[in-house]
Design an enzyme around this catalytic site. Structure first.
Site, PDB file in Angstrom:
ATOM      1  N   CYS A 145       0.465  -1.457  -0.327  1.00 24.79           N
ATOM      2  CA  CYS A 145       0.019  -0.170  -0.527  1.00 24.79           C
ATOM      3  C   CYS A 145       1.114   1.474  -0.261  1.00 24.79           C
ATOM      4  CB  CYS A 145      -1.180   0.127   1.537  1.00 24.79           C
ATOM      5  SG  CYS A 145      -2.237   0.690   0.687  1.00 24.79           S
ATOM      6  N   HIS A 153      -3.339  -5.150   0.884  1.00 20.16           N
ATOM      7  CA  HIS A 153      -3.041  -5.907   2.160  1.00 20.16           C
ATOM      8  C   HIS A 153      -3.102  -7.264   2.612  1.00 20.16           C
ATOM      9  CE1 HIS A 153      -2.598  -1.833   3.591  1.00 20.16           C
ATOM     10  NE2 HIS A 153      -3.033  -1.203   3.064  1.00 20.16           N
ATOM     11  N   GLU A 192      -0.888  -8.222   4.872  1.00 20.94           N
ATOM     12  CA  GLU A 192      -0.592  -9.019   6.161  1.00 20.94           C
ATOM     13  C   GLU A 192      -1.912  -9.070   7.185  1.00 20.94           C
ATOM     14  OE1 GLU A 192      -1.161  -4.651   5.824  1.00 20.94           O
ATOM     15  OE2 GLU A 192      -0.591  -5.972   4.896  1.00 20.94           O
TER      16      GLU A 192
END
Length: 273
Positions: free
Chosen positions: A101, A232, A234
Protein backbone atom coordinates in the site's frame (compact mmCIF):
# COMPACT_ATOMS: atom_id res chain seq x y z
CA UNK A 1 20.81 -2.53 17.41
CA UNK A 2 21.36 -6.06 18.60
CA UNK A 3 19.95 -8.60 16.14
CA UNK A 4 18.94 -12.04 17.41
CA UNK A 5 21.14 -14.90 16.26
CA UNK A 6 18.88 -17.94 16.10
CA UNK A 7 19.26 -18.78 12.40
CA UNK A 8 15.83 -17.41 11.49
CA UNK A 9 15.44 -15.12 8.48
CA UNK A 10 15.55 -11.53 9.68
CA UNK A 11 13.12 -8.83 8.59
CA UNK A 12 13.26 -5.09 9.20
CA UNK A 13 9.97 -3.18 9.10
CA UNK A 14 10.47 0.53 8.54
CA UNK A 15 8.46 2.95 10.66
CA UNK A 16 7.96 6.68 10.49
CA UNK A 17 5.28 9.28 11.15
CA UNK A 18 2.00 7.93 9.78
CA UNK A 19 2.93 4.24 9.54
CA UNK A 20 -0.04 2.24 10.81
CA UNK A 21 0.32 -1.37 9.60
CA UNK A 22 3.65 -2.28 11.16
CA UNK A 23 2.28 -4.60 13.86
CA UNK A 24 0.03 -6.55 11.51
CA UNK A 25 2.98 -7.02 9.17
CA UNK A 26 5.21 -8.08 12.06
CA UNK A 27 2.62 -10.69 13.06
CA UNK A 28 2.48 -12.03 9.49
CA UNK A 29 6.26 -12.32 9.17
CA UNK A 30 6.70 -13.92 12.58
CA UNK A 31 3.96 -16.42 11.83
CA UNK A 32 5.77 -17.24 8.58
CA UNK A 33 9.00 -17.88 10.52
CA UNK A 34 11.00 -14.64 10.65
CA UNK A 35 12.62 -12.62 13.40
CA UNK A 36 11.31 -9.08 13.04
CA UNK A 37 12.48 -5.67 14.22
CA UNK A 38 10.53 -2.42 13.85
CA UNK A 39 13.01 0.36 13.08
CA UNK A 40 12.34 4.07 12.70
CA UNK A 41 13.65 5.68 9.53
CA UNK A 42 15.69 8.18 11.55
CA UNK A 43 17.59 5.33 13.18
CA UNK A 44 18.23 3.71 9.81
CA UNK A 45 19.59 7.01 8.47
CA UNK A 46 21.74 7.60 11.54
CA UNK A 47 23.25 4.13 11.91
CA UNK A 48 24.93 3.34 8.62
CA UNK A 49 25.10 -0.37 7.94
CA UNK A 50 22.16 -1.14 10.20
CA UNK A 51 20.31 -2.82 7.32
CA UNK A 52 23.18 -5.24 6.60
CA UNK A 53 22.27 -8.20 8.88
CA UNK A 54 18.68 -8.36 7.62
CA UNK A 55 17.26 -10.43 4.77
CA UNK A 56 13.92 -8.70 4.16
CA UNK A 57 13.23 -4.96 4.12
CA UNK A 58 9.56 -4.05 4.54
CA UNK A 59 7.75 -0.80 3.84
CA UNK A 60 4.32 -1.29 5.45
CA UNK A 61 1.02 0.45 4.87
CA UNK A 62 -0.10 3.73 6.36
CA UNK A 63 -0.13 7.42 5.52
CA UNK A 64 3.50 8.45 5.96
CA UNK A 65 3.90 12.15 6.69
CA UNK A 66 0.17 12.53 6.12
CA UNK A 67 0.52 12.09 2.34
CA UNK A 68 0.83 15.88 2.42
CA UNK A 69 2.67 16.20 -0.91
CA UNK A 70 1.59 12.96 -2.53
CA UNK A 71 1.16 9.47 -1.13
CA UNK A 72 4.61 8.15 -0.16
CA UNK A 73 6.54 11.03 -1.71
CA UNK A 74 8.19 12.43 1.44
CA UNK A 75 9.43 9.05 2.67
CA UNK A 76 10.54 8.17 -0.86
CA UNK A 77 12.75 11.27 -0.98
CA UNK A 78 14.10 10.56 2.51
CA UNK A 79 15.11 7.04 1.54
CA UNK A 80 16.45 8.06 -1.84
CA UNK A 81 18.73 10.74 -0.41
CA UNK A 82 19.95 8.90 2.69
CA UNK A 83 19.96 5.11 2.28
CA UNK A 84 19.68 4.43 -1.45
CA UNK A 85 23.20 3.02 -1.66
CA UNK A 86 22.44 0.60 1.18
CA UNK A 87 19.26 -0.52 -0.57
CA UNK A 88 21.16 -1.08 -3.81
CA UNK A 89 23.66 -3.32 -1.98
CA UNK A 90 20.77 -5.06 -0.25
CA UNK A 91 19.20 -5.97 -3.60
CA UNK A 92 22.53 -6.89 -5.18
CA UNK A 93 23.12 -9.30 -2.29
CA UNK A 94 20.01 -11.25 -3.29
CA UNK A 95 17.81 -10.02 -0.47
CA UNK A 96 14.12 -9.08 -0.56
CA UNK A 97 12.09 -5.87 -0.40
CA UNK A 98 8.31 -5.62 -0.15
CA UNK A 99 6.19 -2.47 -0.11
CA UNK A 100 2.52 -2.76 0.79
CA UNK A 101 0.00 0.00 0.00
CA UNK A 102 1.81 3.16 1.15
CA UNK A 103 5.03 1.15 0.95
CA UNK A 104 4.26 0.40 -2.69
CA UNK A 105 3.70 4.12 -3.27
CA UNK A 106 7.10 4.84 -1.70
CA UNK A 107 8.89 2.30 -3.93
CA UNK A 108 7.20 3.78 -6.99
CA UNK A 109 7.88 7.42 -6.08
CA UNK A 110 11.56 6.75 -5.40
CA UNK A 111 11.92 4.96 -8.77
CA UNK A 112 12.83 1.54 -7.40
CA UNK A 113 9.73 0.04 -8.99
CA UNK A 114 8.93 -1.12 -11.46
CA UNK A 115 11.98 -0.77 -13.71
CA UNK A 116 12.01 -2.63 -17.01
CA UNK A 117 14.79 -4.86 -18.34
CA UNK A 118 17.01 -4.07 -15.36
CA UNK A 119 16.77 -0.31 -15.86
CA UNK A 120 15.35 1.02 -12.60
CA UNK A 121 14.77 4.77 -12.65
CA UNK A 122 17.02 5.35 -9.63
CA UNK A 123 19.98 3.80 -11.48
CA UNK A 124 19.59 5.40 -14.87
CA UNK A 125 18.21 8.83 -14.06
CA UNK A 126 15.53 8.19 -16.64
CA UNK A 127 12.18 9.93 -16.44
CA UNK A 128 9.79 7.93 -14.30
CA UNK A 129 7.29 6.20 -16.59
CA UNK A 130 4.95 4.73 -13.98
CA UNK A 131 3.14 6.00 -10.90
CA UNK A 132 0.21 5.48 -8.54
CA UNK A 133 -2.43 8.19 -8.56
CA UNK A 134 -5.96 9.02 -7.39
CA UNK A 135 -8.65 6.37 -7.64
CA UNK A 136 -11.14 6.80 -10.47
CA UNK A 137 -13.91 6.89 -7.87
CA UNK A 138 -12.37 10.05 -6.38
CA UNK A 139 -12.76 8.59 -2.92
CA UNK A 140 -11.00 6.39 -0.40
CA UNK A 141 -11.73 2.76 -1.25
CA UNK A 142 -11.98 0.33 1.65
CA UNK A 143 -13.13 -3.11 0.50
CA UNK A 144 -12.03 -6.70 -0.07
CA UNK A 145 -10.75 -7.65 -3.52
CA UNK A 146 -9.72 -10.73 -5.46
CA UNK A 147 -6.20 -10.88 -6.88
CA UNK A 148 -4.94 -13.30 -9.48
CA UNK A 149 -1.26 -13.88 -10.03
CA UNK A 150 -0.32 -13.09 -13.62
CA UNK A 151 3.36 -14.02 -13.42
CA UNK A 152 5.62 -16.26 -11.33
CA UNK A 153 8.60 -13.93 -11.72
CA UNK A 154 8.37 -12.70 -8.13
CA UNK A 155 9.71 -14.97 -5.40
CA UNK A 156 6.85 -13.77 -3.18
CA UNK A 157 4.08 -15.13 -5.38
CA UNK A 158 2.65 -18.56 -6.12
CA UNK A 159 1.96 -19.29 -9.77
CA UNK A 160 -1.70 -19.18 -10.83
CA UNK A 161 -3.04 -18.25 -7.40
CA UNK A 162 -6.31 -16.48 -6.56
CA UNK A 163 -6.36 -14.70 -3.21
CA UNK A 164 -8.82 -12.54 -1.30
CA UNK A 165 -7.41 -9.58 0.62
CA UNK A 166 -8.51 -6.07 1.64
CA UNK A 167 -7.57 -2.72 0.13
CA UNK A 168 -7.66 0.69 1.83
CA UNK A 169 -6.34 3.59 -0.23
CA UNK A 170 -7.18 6.79 -2.09
CA UNK A 171 -4.20 6.81 -4.47
CA UNK A 172 -3.90 3.27 -5.78
CA UNK A 173 -4.47 3.64 -9.51
CA UNK A 174 -1.47 2.25 -11.39
CA UNK A 175 -0.80 4.23 -14.56
CA UNK A 176 1.97 4.46 -17.15
CA UNK A 177 3.13 7.01 -19.66
CA UNK A 178 1.47 5.14 -22.50
CA UNK A 179 0.18 1.73 -23.57
CA UNK A 180 3.64 0.70 -24.74
CA UNK A 181 4.96 1.07 -21.20
CA UNK A 182 2.30 -1.31 -19.89
CA UNK A 183 3.14 -3.76 -22.67
CA UNK A 184 6.81 -3.66 -21.66
CA UNK A 185 5.89 -4.59 -18.10
CA UNK A 186 3.72 -7.41 -19.34
CA UNK A 187 6.41 -8.72 -21.69
CA UNK A 188 9.01 -8.70 -18.90
CA UNK A 189 6.53 -10.59 -16.64
CA UNK A 190 6.72 -7.89 -13.96
CA UNK A 191 2.96 -7.54 -13.57
CA UNK A 192 2.55 -9.83 -10.57
CA UNK A 193 -1.07 -9.34 -9.48
CA UNK A 194 -4.23 -8.19 -11.25
CA UNK A 195 -7.62 -7.30 -9.82
CA UNK A 196 -10.24 -9.84 -10.88
CA UNK A 197 -13.77 -10.89 -10.00
CA UNK A 198 -14.57 -13.87 -7.76
CA UNK A 199 -14.25 -16.23 -10.73
CA UNK A 200 -10.80 -14.94 -11.65
CA UNK A 201 -11.89 -12.87 -14.64
CA UNK A 202 -10.72 -9.35 -15.45
CA UNK A 203 -13.53 -6.97 -14.49
CA UNK A 204 -14.24 -3.29 -13.90
CA UNK A 205 -15.22 -1.41 -10.73
CA UNK A 206 -15.74 -2.45 -7.99
CA UNK A 207 -13.58 -5.52 -8.72
CA UNK A 208 -10.91 -3.13 -9.95
CA UNK A 209 -11.32 -0.67 -7.07
CA UNK A 210 -9.21 2.19 -8.39
CA UNK A 211 -9.22 1.99 -12.19
CA UNK A 212 -5.64 0.72 -12.52
CA UNK A 213 -4.44 0.25 -16.09
CA UNK A 214 -4.74 -3.41 -17.10
CA UNK A 215 -6.15 -4.06 -13.59
CA UNK A 216 -2.61 -3.97 -12.15
CA UNK A 217 -2.55 -4.51 -8.38
CA UNK A 218 1.12 -5.38 -7.87
CA UNK A 219 4.42 -5.36 -9.75
CA UNK A 220 7.96 -6.57 -9.15
CA UNK A 221 11.34 -5.32 -10.30
CA UNK A 222 13.49 -6.97 -12.94
CA UNK A 223 15.04 -9.36 -10.38
CA UNK A 224 11.71 -10.59 -9.00
CA UNK A 225 12.96 -9.83 -5.48
CA UNK A 226 11.35 -6.41 -5.00
CA UNK A 227 7.55 -6.51 -4.78
CA UNK A 228 5.03 -3.71 -4.49
CA UNK A 229 1.30 -4.23 -4.09
CA UNK A 230 -1.64 -2.03 -3.12
CA UNK A 231 -3.79 -4.65 -1.31
CA UNK A 232 -2.93 -5.74 2.24
CA UNK A 233 -1.93 -9.42 2.56
CA UNK A 234 -0.98 -8.84 6.21
CA UNK A 235 -4.67 -8.26 7.01
CA UNK A 236 -5.67 -11.77 5.98
CA UNK A 237 -3.30 -14.06 7.85
CA UNK A 238 -5.71 -15.90 10.14
CA UNK A 239 -8.85 -17.51 8.67
CA UNK A 240 -11.10 -15.61 11.09
CA UNK A 241 -10.03 -12.35 9.41
CA UNK A 242 -12.11 -13.31 6.36
CA UNK A 243 -15.22 -11.10 6.43
CA UNK A 244 -17.59 -14.01 5.78
CA UNK A 245 -15.97 -16.88 7.64
CA UNK A 246 -19.02 -17.47 9.83
CA UNK A 247 -21.16 -18.06 6.73
CA UNK A 248 -18.68 -19.74 4.40
CA UNK A 249 -16.64 -21.71 6.91
CA UNK A 250 -13.04 -21.48 8.03
CA UNK A 251 -10.09 -22.16 5.79
CA UNK A 252 -6.94 -23.59 7.32
CA UNK A 253 -5.26 -20.16 7.06
CA UNK A 254 -5.71 -16.71 5.55
CA UNK A 255 -4.79 -16.10 1.92
CA UNK A 256 -2.15 -13.48 2.68
CA UNK A 257 0.22 -15.71 4.63
CA UNK A 258 1.47 -17.38 1.44
CA UNK A 259 3.24 -14.19 0.33
CA UNK A 260 5.24 -13.96 3.55
CA UNK A 261 5.91 -17.69 3.71
CA UNK A 262 7.27 -17.64 0.15
CA UNK A 263 9.66 -14.87 1.16
CA UNK A 264 10.87 -16.81 4.21
CA UNK A 265 11.33 -20.00 2.19
CA UNK A 266 13.36 -18.11 -0.43
CA UNK A 267 15.65 -16.68 2.25
CA UNK A 268 16.18 -20.10 3.80
CA UNK A 269 17.06 -21.63 0.43
CA UNK A 270 19.35 -18.79 -0.58
CA UNK A 271 21.13 -17.99 2.68
CA UNK A 272 20.86 -21.32 4.56
CA UNK A 273 19.48 -19.67 7.67
Amino acid sequence: MEVKNNNKPRALILRTAGTNCAYETQYALEKAGADVDLVHVNQLVKEKGLLGPYHIFVLPGGFTYGDDIAAGKVLANQIRHHILDELKRFIDDGKLIIGICNGFQVLMKMGLLPGVNGKEAYLTGNKQRYTLTYNDSNKFEDRWVYLKSSSNKSVFVDDDSLIYVPIAHAEGKFVAGNREDIDKLDKSRQIVFKYVDKDGNIANYPWNPNGSSSNIAGVCDSTGRVLGMMPHPERHIDPTQHPRWTREGLKSEGDGIAIFRNAINYIRRTFST
